[in-house]
Design a protein around this motif. Structure first.
Motif, PDB file in Angstrom:
ATOM      1  N   TYR A 140       0.824  -1.216   0.000  1.00  0.00           N
ATOM      2  CA  TYR A 140       0.000   0.000   0.000  1.00  0.00           C
ATOM      3  C   TYR A 140       0.862   1.272   0.000  1.00  0.00           C
ATOM      4  CZ  TYR A 140      -3.530   3.424   1.312  1.00  0.00           C
ATOM      5  OH  TYR A 140      -4.352   4.528   1.336  1.00  0.00           O
ATOM      6  N   GLU A 143       4.038   0.648  -2.587  1.00  0.00           N
ATOM      7  CA  GLU A 143       3.582   0.192  -3.908  1.00  0.00           C
ATOM      8  C   GLU A 143       4.566  -0.806  -4.529  1.00  0.00           C
ATOM      9  OE1 GLU A 143       3.104   4.157  -5.504  1.00  0.00           O
ATOM     10  OE2 GLU A 143       0.942   3.999  -5.277  1.00  0.00           O
ATOM     11  N   TYR A 164      -2.560  -9.617   1.275  1.00  0.00           N
ATOM     12  CA  TYR A 164      -2.899  -8.208   1.112  1.00  0.00           C
ATOM     13  C   TYR A 164      -4.416  -8.021   1.042  1.00  0.00           C
ATOM     14  CZ  TYR A 164      -3.170  -3.512  -0.831  1.00  0.00           C
ATOM     15  OH  TYR A 164      -3.491  -2.193  -1.031  1.00  0.00           O
ATOM     16  N   VAL A 168      -6.663  -5.727   3.559  1.00  0.00           N
ATOM     17  CA  VAL A 168      -7.546  -4.644   3.111  1.00  0.00           C
ATOM     18  C   VAL A 168      -8.954  -4.838   3.664  1.00  0.00           C
ATOM     19  CG1 VAL A 168      -8.701  -3.686   1.063  1.00  0.00           C
ATOM     20  CG2 VAL A 168      -6.227  -4.052   1.047  1.00  0.00           C
ATOM     21  N   ILE A 171      -9.044  -3.913   7.286  1.00  0.00           N
ATOM     22  CA  ILE A 171      -8.950  -2.460   7.499  1.00  0.00           C
ATOM     23  C   ILE A 171     -10.275  -1.783   7.137  1.00  0.00           C
ATOM     24  CG2 ILE A 171      -7.798  -0.355   6.683  1.00  0.00           C
ATOM     25  CD1 ILE A 171      -5.215  -2.066   6.534  1.00  0.00           C
ATOM     26  N   GLU A 172     -10.884  -2.228   6.042  1.00  0.00           N
ATOM     27  CA  GLU A 172     -12.202  -1.675   5.662  1.00  0.00           C
ATOM     28  C   GLU A 172     -13.216  -1.925   6.772  1.00  0.00           C
ATOM     29  OE1 GLU A 172     -12.040  -1.996   0.763  1.00  0.00           O
ATOM     30  OE2 GLU A 172     -12.840  -3.671   1.935  1.00  0.00           O
ATOM     31  N   PHE A 175     -12.585   0.437   9.693  1.00  0.00           N
ATOM     32  CA  PHE A 175     -13.113   1.780   9.419  1.00  0.00           C
ATOM     33  C   PHE A 175     -14.632   1.783   9.563  1.00  0.00           C
ATOM     34  CE2 PHE A 175     -10.188   5.059   7.688  1.00  0.00           C
ATOM     35  CZ  PHE A 175      -8.989   4.399   7.879  1.00  0.00           C
TER      36      PHE A 175
ATOM     37  N   THR B   4     -13.914   6.346   5.501  1.00  0.00           N
ATOM     38  CA  THR B   4     -13.807   5.060   4.811  1.00  0.00           C
ATOM     39  C   THR B   4     -12.374   4.852   4.338  1.00  0.00           C
ATOM     40  OG1 THR B   4     -14.436   6.102   2.743  1.00  0.00           O
ATOM     41  CG2 THR B   4     -16.191   4.991   3.976  1.00  0.00           C
ATOM     42  N   PHE B   5     -12.066   3.600   4.114  1.00  0.00           N
ATOM     43  CA  PHE B   5     -10.743   3.283   3.578  1.00  0.00           C
ATOM     44  C   PHE B   5     -10.919   2.696   2.191  1.00  0.00           C
ATOM     45  CE2 PHE B   5      -7.479  -0.001   2.857  1.00  0.00           C
ATOM     46  CZ  PHE B   5      -6.385   0.833   2.732  1.00  0.00           C
ATOM     47  N   ASN B   6     -10.309   3.326   1.203  1.00  0.00           N
ATOM     48  CA  ASN B   6     -10.393   2.840  -0.163  1.00  0.00           C
ATOM     49  C   ASN B   6      -8.977   2.610  -0.693  1.00  0.00           C
ATOM     50  OD1 ASN B   6     -10.837   2.270  -2.807  1.00  0.00           O
ATOM     51  ND2 ASN B   6     -12.102   4.084  -3.239  1.00  0.00           N
ATOM     52  N   PRO B   7      -8.552   1.348  -0.801  1.00  0.00           N
ATOM     53  CA  PRO B   7      -7.166   1.078  -1.209  1.00  0.00           C
ATOM     54  C   PRO B   7      -6.855   1.481  -2.642  1.00  0.00           C
ATOM     55  CG  PRO B   7      -8.422  -0.956  -1.110  1.00  0.00           C
ATOM     56  CD  PRO B   7      -9.319   0.118  -0.575  1.00  0.00           C
ATOM     57  N   GLN B   9      -7.664   4.358  -3.902  1.00  0.00           N
ATOM     58  CA  GLN B   9      -7.380   5.796  -3.955  1.00  0.00           C
ATOM     59  C   GLN B   9      -5.872   6.020  -3.805  1.00  0.00           C
ATOM     60  OE1 GLN B   9      -9.751   7.586  -0.878  1.00  0.00           O
ATOM     61  NE2 GLN B   9     -11.486   7.930  -2.237  1.00  0.00           N
ATOM     62  N   PRO B  10      -5.375   7.131  -4.310  1.00  0.00           N
ATOM     63  CA  PRO B  10      -3.930   7.398  -4.179  1.00  0.00           C
ATOM     64  C   PRO B  10      -3.499   7.431  -2.713  1.00  0.00           C
ATOM     65  CG  PRO B  10      -4.963   8.965  -5.677  1.00  0.00           C
ATOM     66  CD  PRO B  10      -6.073   8.187  -5.046  1.00  0.00           C
ATOM     67  N   VAL B  11      -2.300   6.921  -2.482  1.00  0.00           N
ATOM     68  CA  VAL B  11      -1.762   6.904  -1.119  1.00  0.00           C
ATOM     69  C   VAL B  11      -1.454   8.345  -0.696  1.00  0.00           C
ATOM     70  CG1 VAL B  11       0.133   6.052   0.319  1.00  0.00           C
ATOM     71  CG2 VAL B  11      -0.720   4.658  -1.569  1.00  0.00           C
ATOM     72  N   PRO B  12      -1.868   8.724   0.519  1.00  0.00           N
ATOM     73  CA  PRO B  12      -1.579  10.096   0.973  1.00  0.00           C
ATOM     74  C   PRO B  12      -0.082  10.365   0.953  1.00  0.00           C
ATOM     75  CG  PRO B  12      -3.008   8.929   2.534  1.00  0.00           C
ATOM     76  CD  PRO B  12      -2.551   7.932   1.534  1.00  0.00           C
TER      77      PRO B  12
END
Lengths: 179, 115
Positions: A140, A143, A164, A168, A171-172, A175, B4-7, B9-12
């Motif tokens: 993540y 990359e 992975y 994910v 983690i979702e 959240f 929300t977590f969206n993998p 999306q671009p990493v901050p």
């Protein structure tokens, strides 16, 4: 005056080894630290693991055969040291305890400067099993390609993808429950 | 606000992990001072890796030697050895363990029976 560059030959030569190693430490410490810190999360722990990583590299320099990049070899030592550290931290305790400990410490950590979402993400990562945590961080944040990760962790690409994916999902869910 | 977590999306780009001021400036010197007190593992000591194996080989050789001695003595001194075993309660196997200074020979016996 300290040396600013190093070569494998210099690292292998007992006459030049110490100075060349010093140059390597100066050059690669920031990126190794960043990698370790993402896994162990706290500065003091990252500092300990980083020192152990360099110490192991120094002690095993003669065993580096050169069949991979020196940085890959160091990366592997750093990951193994991080994993050992995590396993020593919580050998058999429950996920609930880990989560509580991570939340309490991260929020009060003077060297953590994340917003609410970043804090929540780090809390979620802290609940992952150790190896899943490493896979998630490499994929993540860095990359990293599965192919490279596979060589680094000596694990099949399929297993890494599954790991992975599971991370994910967890983690979702984290959240979702925190919302 | 929905968190929300969206993998996908671009990493901050913001790195929330900070270090104490000057940490990277002083780390290398601290590390190298520590390393100066640590000798790298030299190849000359590589043979030490074989030491446990050599030890195990010695123990095996000694065990075989005593088994052989027992067999030889069993033929000519069978009665005497039986008497020794009965009266002193010490078998040749025990003597072998004594010779090898393995006071806790029962540990080996337990190990063998467990596996």
């Amino acid at each position: 005056m300290s040396r600013s560059s190093y070569t494998l030959e210099q690292l292998r030569n007992p006459e030049t080894r110490y100075e060349a190693f010093g140059a390597m430490v100066r050059s690669l410490t920031p990126q190794l630290y960043s990698q370790i810190r993402r896994i162990v999360q706290y500065h003091d722990d990252a500092d300990d693991v980083l020192q152990n990583t360099w110490l192991k590299a120094w002690q095993n320099l003669d065993s580096f055969r050169g069949d991979c990049l020196l940085t890959t070899w160091l990366y592997r030592i750093a990951l193994n040291e991080s994993l050992s550290f995590l396993q020593r931290q919580h050998p058999a305790d429950s996920l609930d305890n880990e989560e509580g400990e991570a939340a309490r410490t991260l929020e009060s950590d003077p060297y953590f400067d994340g917003d609410e979402i970043e804090l929540l993400l780090q809390k979620a990562i802290a609940t992952l099993p150790d190896k899943q945590r490493i896979v998630f961080n490499l994929r993540y944040f860095e990359e990293m390609k599965y192919e490279h990760m596979s060589r680094l962790l000596d694990t099949s690409e399929g297993a890494l993808k599954a790991s992975y994916h599971l991370a994910v999902k967890k983690i979702e869910q984290f959240f979702h429950e925190a919302d | 606000m929905t968190r929300t977590f969206n993998p996908s999306q671009p990493v901050p780009t913001h790195d929330p992990f900070k270090v104490p001021e000057g940490y990277f400036d002083t780390f290398a010197d601290r590390m190298m001072a520590r390393i100066a007190m640590t000798a790298p593992a030299a190849p000359v000591f590589g043979w030490l890796r074989w030491l446990p194996l050599a030890g195990a080989a010695c123990v095996t050789a000694l065990s075989l030697f005593f088994v052989e001695v027992t067999a030889v003595q069993g033929g000519s001194l069978g009665e005497a050895s039986a008497w020794t075993e009965e009266t002193s309660g010490t078998s040749y196997e025990d003597q072998a363990y004594d010779y090898m200074m393995m006071a806790n020979a029962h540990i080996l016996t337990d190990y063998e029976s467990d596996y």
